[in-house]
Scaffold this active site. Structure first.
Site, PDB file in Angstrom:
ATOM      1  N   HIS A  41       0.948  -0.994  -0.003  1.00 22.19           N
ATOM      2  CA  HIS A  41       0.120   0.287   0.459  1.00 22.19           C
ATOM      3  C   HIS A  41       0.533   1.018  -0.335  1.00 22.19           C
ATOM      4  O   HIS A  41       0.746   1.774  -0.554  1.00 22.19           O
ATOM      5  CB  HIS A  41      -0.936  -0.085   1.250  1.00 22.19           C
ATOM      6  CG  HIS A  41      -1.693   1.090   1.707  1.00 22.19           C
ATOM      7  ND1 HIS A  41      -2.333   1.748   0.588  1.00 22.19           N
ATOM      8  CD2 HIS A  41      -1.606   2.007   2.253  1.00 22.19           C
ATOM      9  CE1 HIS A  41      -3.193   2.776   0.386  1.00 22.19           C
ATOM     10  NE2 HIS A  41      -2.655   3.124   1.983  1.00 22.19           N
ATOM     11  N   TYR A  80      -3.218  17.588   3.820  1.00 20.38           N
ATOM     12  CA  TYR A  80      -3.054  16.683   4.797  1.00 20.38           C
ATOM     13  C   TYR A  80      -1.130  17.047   4.628  1.00 20.38           C
ATOM     14  O   TYR A  80      -0.305  16.407   5.503  1.00 20.38           O
ATOM     15  CB  TYR A  80      -2.536  14.943   4.054  1.00 20.38           C
ATOM     16  CG  TYR A  80      -1.444  15.173   2.747  1.00 20.38           C
ATOM     17  CD1 TYR A  80      -0.537  14.193   3.173  1.00 20.38           C
ATOM     18  CD2 TYR A  80      -1.511  15.291   1.628  1.00 20.38           C
ATOM     19  CE1 TYR A  80       0.956  13.589   2.306  1.00 20.38           C
ATOM     20  CE2 TYR A  80      -0.763  15.316   0.705  1.00 20.38           C
ATOM     21  CZ  TYR A  80       0.111  14.549   0.488  1.00 20.38           C
ATOM     22  OH  TYR A  80       0.989  13.709  -0.249  1.00 20.38           O
TER      23      TYR A  80
END
Ligand code: CA
Length: 423
Positions: free
Chosen positions: A141, A252
């Site tokens: 991931h 973010y």
């Protein structure tokens, strides 16, 4: 071997071969019915065993547990009794449900009181979650995301193989499977050369994760070693860390995800104990470079848990979009907990620590739509001929998971959530 894990055990309760809840599992959860308040239950086959009534009728007398522990809307007080006691409860229930034990089997009156059909109960959030931490511990991931958003030749940031990266999430919005969730709204920046805009999230995603539940507290200043970690981990649940990708991309930097993640996370209702998972342990990922001594561990600390994700359009069929496995994790739970507490950060019973998106090495095992559709460039076909790049309004996302070995299968049930239009 733990006695309750013996693959040869059979219950006098009928359990279908594909059931998640044979006698070797015995997971704990909180349930209520139309006529009863929340209480502790154990799943067996398609039945729920009511521990509050079982205890009241005297079947658990030798464990001397106050019934307020079982007539409780959370498992926290039960878990806080300690592993010696909770394991003894699981052993005693295993004995009572064993095909050769007549005590409950042949007591028709008691049986009628202590069982509920699983389809007649309403499952509740199993624990009161004080704190929630989300890790980022699947190498496939992290590599996929780094490849998409940064640099394919330097997909992993320099710290990634040296420490289990994580962030503190929000406990208040962790919800039980079946809870409907409104599409979040927020600030995004769809066009690089124009100012940000406000509106419903357009790139709503799931994240296939599991979470472990803290079973023993520490005091401020204390650290948990990798070898001592298991004493502090009660069990595991399935976990969907819903993610608003367009909000995330804009917000973010520099402190990580905020409103893109904290609007909801969905958990499965049954907590599968670490004891029940023990037979399914497998070797961990080979960690190269070598980790610092406080992160070293010995033994088989990964777990072979098969994980499936389905998207179900409104009133439509379930479409399998991912088949992954917990064993693809680079960092183990023991390492995550050792790292989390190495600075003296204290932990409490009921705290939830999620794995991070669990992706495998192949596209059919990716754990988010971001990866499956590769940022929207590879839409996924549904059985109704529609396509998905991300999650549409009125879609449900369902995560299921189970362990299987030599004919024995234990499972987690499911974590399901439906997305409603933005409010
Ligand atoms: Ca996550």
């Amino acid at each position: 071997m733990i006695k309750a894990n013996d693959p040869s055990l059979k219950s006098w309760i009928e359990v279908q071969p594909n059931s998640d809840f044979p006698i070797q599992n015995l997971p704990f959860g909180i349930f209520k019915t139309q006529s009863s308040s929340p209480r502790v239950g154990i799943a067996i086959g398609d039945q729920v065993l009511d521990l509050a009534i079982l205890n009241k009728l005297g079947f658990l007398d030798k464990l001397k547990i106050d019934n307020s522990i079982f007539t409780n809307q959370y498992l926290n007080d039960f878990i806080a009794l300690g592993k010696a006691t909770t394991a003894a409860v699981r052993e005693l229930i295993s004995h009572l449900l064993n095909e050769h034990t007549p005590d409950l089997r042949d007591n028709k009156e008691a049986r009628a009181k202590v069982f509920q059909s699983i389809s007649n109960v309403q499952m509740q959030l199993p624990v009161r979650v004080g704190d929630y931490t989300d890790f980022y511990s699947s190498i496939d991931h992290a590599t996929n995301v780094g490849t998409m958003f940064r640099d394919p030749s330097n997909a992993l940031l320099p710290n990634w193989k040296h420490l289990p990266v994580g962030y503190h999430g929000r406990a208040s919005s962790i919800v039980i499977s079946g809870t409907e969730i409104h599409r979040p709204k927020g600030q995004t920046k769809p066009n690089e050369n124009e100012p940000p805009v406000f509106g419903p999230c357009r790139l709503l995603d799931f994240e296939l994760e599991t979470a472990f539940i803290i079973g023993k507290e520490t005091k401020l200043g204390e650290s948990v070693s990798t070898s001592g970690a298991e004493e502090h981990i009660f069990g595991m649940v399935l976990f969907n860390d819903w993610s608003a990708r367009d909000i995330q991309t804009w917000e973010y930097i520099p402190l990580g995800p905020f409103l893109s993640k904290n609007f909801a996370s969905t958990v499965s209702p049954w907590v599968v104990t670490m004891d029940a998972l023990e037979p399914f342990r497998v070797p961990g990922y080979t960690q190269d470079p070598k980790v610092l001594p406080y992160l070293e561990y010995s033994g088989d600390k990964n777990i072979d848990i098969h994980l499936d994700v389905f998207i179900q359009p409104d009133k439509g069929e379930e479409n399998l979009v991912s088949q992954s496995n917990y064993k693809f994790m680079y960092w183990t739970m023991e390492q995550q907990l050792a790292h989390h507490t190495i600075n003296g950060c204290n932990i409490n019973v009921g705290d939830m620590m999620a794995s991070g998106t669990i992706s495998g090495p192949t596209p059919d095992s990716y754990g988010s739509m971001l990866e499956i559709s590769w940022r929207g460039t590879k839409p996924v076909k549904m059985s109704d001929a529609t396509e998905r790049k991300f999650i549409n309004d009125n879609d449900s996302v369902i995560i299921r998971g189970y362990c299987e070995k030599e004919g024995l299968r234990i499972g987690f049930g499911e974590a399901k959530g439906k997305i409603l239009p933005a409010l």
